[in-house]
Design an enzyme around this catalytic site. Sequence first.
Site, PDB file in Angstrom:
ATOM      1  N   TRP A  79       0.753  -1.310  -0.167  1.00  0.00           N
ATOM      2  CA  TRP A  79      -0.112  -0.152  -0.111  1.00  0.00           C
ATOM      3  C   TRP A  79       0.891   1.347   0.013  1.00  0.00           C
ATOM      4  O   TRP A  79       0.542   2.311  -0.603  1.00  0.00           O
ATOM      5  CB  TRP A  79      -1.017  -0.178   0.990  1.00  0.00           C
ATOM      6  CG  TRP A  79      -2.058  -0.939   0.934  1.00  0.00           C
ATOM      7  CD1 TRP A  79      -2.436  -2.183   1.323  1.00  0.00           C
ATOM      8  CD2 TRP A  79      -3.178  -0.536  -0.047  1.00  0.00           C
ATOM      9  NE1 TRP A  79      -3.563  -2.608   0.727  1.00  0.00           N
ATOM     10  CE2 TRP A  79      -4.166  -1.490  -0.153  1.00  0.00           C
ATOM     11  CE3 TRP A  79      -3.457   0.463  -1.099  1.00  0.00           C
ATOM     12  CZ2 TRP A  79      -5.065  -1.670  -0.885  1.00  0.00           C
ATOM     13  CZ3 TRP A  79      -4.439   0.271  -1.853  1.00  0.00           C
ATOM     14  CH2 TRP A  79      -5.328  -0.684  -1.739  1.00  0.00           C
ATOM     15  N   GLU A  80       1.854   1.215   0.740  1.00  0.00           N
ATOM     16  CA  GLU A  80       2.914   2.559   0.581  1.00  0.00           C
ATOM     17  C   GLU A  80       3.597   2.592  -0.804  1.00  0.00           C
ATOM     18  O   GLU A  80       3.837   3.488  -1.184  1.00  0.00           O
ATOM     19  CB  GLU A  80       3.670   2.500   1.713  1.00  0.00           C
ATOM     20  CG  GLU A  80       3.131   2.350   3.261  1.00  0.00           C
ATOM     21  CD  GLU A  80       2.299   3.717   3.263  1.00  0.00           C
ATOM     22  OE1 GLU A  80       2.640   4.791   2.886  1.00  0.00           O
ATOM     23  OE2 GLU A  80       1.783   3.589   4.371  1.00  0.00           O
TER      24      GLU A  80
END
Length: 202
Positions: A63-64
């Site tokens: 997600w990052e």
Amino acid sequence: MELSPTAIDRKPVFDAVRALLGRSFRQAEVAALDGAIDRALGLIPPAPERSLGPAGAALIRRWEGCGRLRPDGRFEAYPDPGSADGKPWTIGWGATGAGIGPGTVWTQEQCDERFARDAARIAADVARTLGEAPTTQNQFDALVSFHYNTGRIADATLTRKHIAGDHAGARAEFGKWVHNDGKVLRGLVRRRAEEAELYGRA
């Protein structure tokens, strides 16, 4: 003389902390304070250190991302795409803070080293907040991912529900953390759903 947990008068400690808080204790807080007293007196061994597991690390990295790859193989900082003012500036695996802004450029090694430090620090925050509350590795990883993204493990209702043993209630709380600047972001909806799914795994 060997100390016994039942032979220790804990009332002065509890009375002092209750006065500092200005309220009575929740049950989870009683258990946490009892555990802290026992550890301080050497009646029980220290709680084992918790660390982020592979599933949690993979979720956070997914997600990052590690975006803004330059032609030279390094990465540059970028403004937060979900906030109106573009803050905070981010680089690597979601790193923010002092020294990160327009013109910041890191190598892959710098990105990975910062992720390792941030993950360890955030995992320690989560472990400290949870105290003695029973927590599986998957639950811990999900909560670390949540805190990595929000920074709100200490005051989130989902944390209180987890500590109280209401795991179904805690899992349902993930879906409430999907706003940025008052808007629902589809990316946050999907991330919270993945965190909730990981939290609920056996």
